[in-house]
Design a protein around this motif. Sequence first.
Motif, PDB file in Angstrom:
ATOM      1  N   GLY A 233       7.061   1.170   1.373  1.00  0.00           N
ATOM      2  CA  GLY A 233       6.147   0.076   1.056  1.00  0.00           C
ATOM      3  C   GLY A 233       6.852  -1.255   0.961  1.00  0.00           C
ATOM      4  O   GLY A 233       6.329  -2.287   1.411  1.00  0.00           O
TER       5      GLY A 233
ATOM      6  N   VAL B 201       1.267   1.386  -1.123  1.00  0.00           N
ATOM      7  CA  VAL B 201       1.284   1.309   0.344  1.00  0.00           C
ATOM      8  C   VAL B 201       2.201   2.384   0.911  1.00  0.00           C
ATOM      9  O   VAL B 201       1.868   3.068   1.890  1.00  0.00           O
ATOM     10  N   GLY B 202       3.353   2.587   0.297  1.00  0.00           N
ATOM     11  CA  GLY B 202       4.287   3.612   0.752  1.00  0.00           C
ATOM     12  C   GLY B 202       3.723   5.014   0.616  1.00  0.00           C
ATOM     13  O   GLY B 202       3.927   5.861   1.492  1.00  0.00           O
TER      14      GLY B 202
END
Length: 194
Positions: A113, A152-153
């Motif tokens: 991310g 996000v990751g």
Amino acid sequence: MADRVARGGPVARATGWARRHVPTRDSIEANRFLRPVSHRILAPSLWRFTRRSVPRGVALGLFTGILFPLAHMPLAALTALPVRANVPVAVGTTLLHNPLTTVPLFWSAYEIGHWVLRLDRDVPGAPIASNVAANASWLHWLVSHGGPATIVGLVILAIGLSVAGYGVTSLVWRLRIARKWRARAHRAGATRTI
């Protein structure tokens, strides 16, 4: 030693525990909370190991196991119903996220991310740098950098591992079936020559 042999080894104990605690088909049908949906839960296609349901179960288990660290097993079992994935495989694959793999998963999710969002890129101008220096607490870091980068990751990691798990499982399944067909053809050729 004789007491240990009489009780059985760890595999025998685990099997015995599973037989006592894993619900049976009859207990699921008799459960008053599950009775309205028992026909969907007990559909034979959800419990068979087929070339389509097993890769779906692996992908679903990896996705829910990574994205939802709490209650990922029930969530995988529930989401296996509409996508017609193998329920035991989906639930079992969620075990990728366990106490031993939690830290590496979250660390790699943060790094992915962080790289995708490019949080460390240079931004011209001093106002941002002075604002960050004024709010340099761990809570500010968590909200501005750590949280978004990790989320996000995790999404990217869950999607990537699900696709990879689906592909690898499908490939292994096809190779296994091809080997069985070759062995069958070889046996049939050997019996014809005799």
